[in-house]
Write a protein that holds these residues in place. Structure first.
Motif, PDB file in Angstrom:
ATOM      1  N   TRP A 213       0.835  -1.200   0.000  1.00 54.24           N
ATOM      2  CA  TRP A 213       0.000   0.000   0.000  1.00 54.24           C
ATOM      3  C   TRP A 213       0.875   1.257   0.000  1.00 54.24           C
ATOM      4  CZ3 TRP A 213      -4.344   1.525  -1.621  1.00 54.24           C
ATOM      5  CH2 TRP A 213      -4.943   2.700  -1.165  1.00 54.24           C
TER       6      TRP A 213
ATOM      7  N   ARG B  61      -0.251   4.041  -2.651  1.00 54.35           N
ATOM      8  CA  ARG B  61      -1.130   5.119  -2.188  1.00 54.35           C
ATOM      9  C   ARG B  61      -0.727   6.513  -2.663  1.00 54.35           C
ATOM     10  NH1 ARG B  61      -0.339   8.239   2.320  1.00 54.35           N
ATOM     11  NH2 ARG B  61      -2.572   8.250   2.750  1.00 54.35           N
TER      12      ARG B  61
ATOM     13  N   GLN C 284      -9.534   7.199  -2.119  1.00 51.64           N
ATOM     14  CA  GLN C 284      -8.308   6.785  -1.437  1.00 51.64           C
ATOM     15  C   GLN C 284      -8.729   6.266  -0.063  1.00 51.64           C
ATOM     16  OE1 GLN C 284      -5.214   6.333  -2.375  1.00 51.64           O
ATOM     17  NE2 GLN C 284      -3.846   7.836  -1.509  1.00 51.64           N
TER      18      GLN C 284
ATOM     19  N   ASP D 104      -7.415   4.275   3.002  1.00 49.59           N
ATOM     20  CA  ASP D 104      -6.257   3.703   3.681  1.00 49.59           C
ATOM     21  C   ASP D 104      -6.611   2.512   4.560  1.00 49.59           C
ATOM     22  OD1 ASP D 104      -4.288   5.404   2.609  1.00 49.59           O
ATOM     23  OD2 ASP D 104      -4.715   6.948   4.095  1.00 49.59           O
TER      24      ASP D 104
END
Length: 145
Positions: free
Chosen positions: A18, A22, A68, A70
């Motif tokens: 990630w 990201r 987005q 997380d």
């Protein structure tokens, strides 16, 4: 609307993979042909970030980060403006899944779009998009192997 999906298990924990995905500005490390990416709005980490992806032959397209997540390890973007390809309404996404048995990560990359191509041509074009997605996942995996 065709939907093309490629997936790959990467030998790294989901948090590390990630970390490479990201930042919307840093994708040139693992996108096929390693294009130049220029952010024209946002920081690369925020929804609304816009970027221009330019290849060595001068062709380019613009994208905007629309999701987005997380916590869910999910990123989505839309292509905006004109494309040097016979497609429109293009949306790309990446979803990461932790594989807890061996601390690896399943990465699933998808691309949806509309196309004016005739069915046989559209199928051939879809194969090229699959190859593009699969190649990018191979390059992403190379960062960790």
């Amino acid at each position: 609307m065709p939907k093309v999906t490629a997936s790959r298990v990467i030998k790294a924990p989901v948090s590390k993979v990630w970390g490479a995905i990201r930042d919307f500005e840093s994708h040139s490390r693992w996108i096929e042909h390693h294009p130049e990416i220029t952010v024209t709005g946002g920081t690369g980490l925020t929804i609304g970030t816009q970027r221009r992806v330019t290849y060595g032959d001068g062709s380019f397209f613009d994208e905007i980060l629309t999701t987005q997540d997380d916590r869910g390890f999910f990123q989505e973007y839309d292509v905006i403006g004109e494309l040097p390809l016979p497609v429109y309404n293009v949306r790309g996404a990446m979803k990461l899944h932790p594989v807890t048995a061996d601390d690896t990560t399943l990465v699933v990359r998808t691309l949806t779009y509309d196309t004016p191509l005739e069915p046989a041509e559209a199928k051939d074009f879809e194969k090229t998009r699959y190859h593009l997605l699969a190649t990018s996942l191979d390059l992403l995996a190379d960062l960790f192997e």
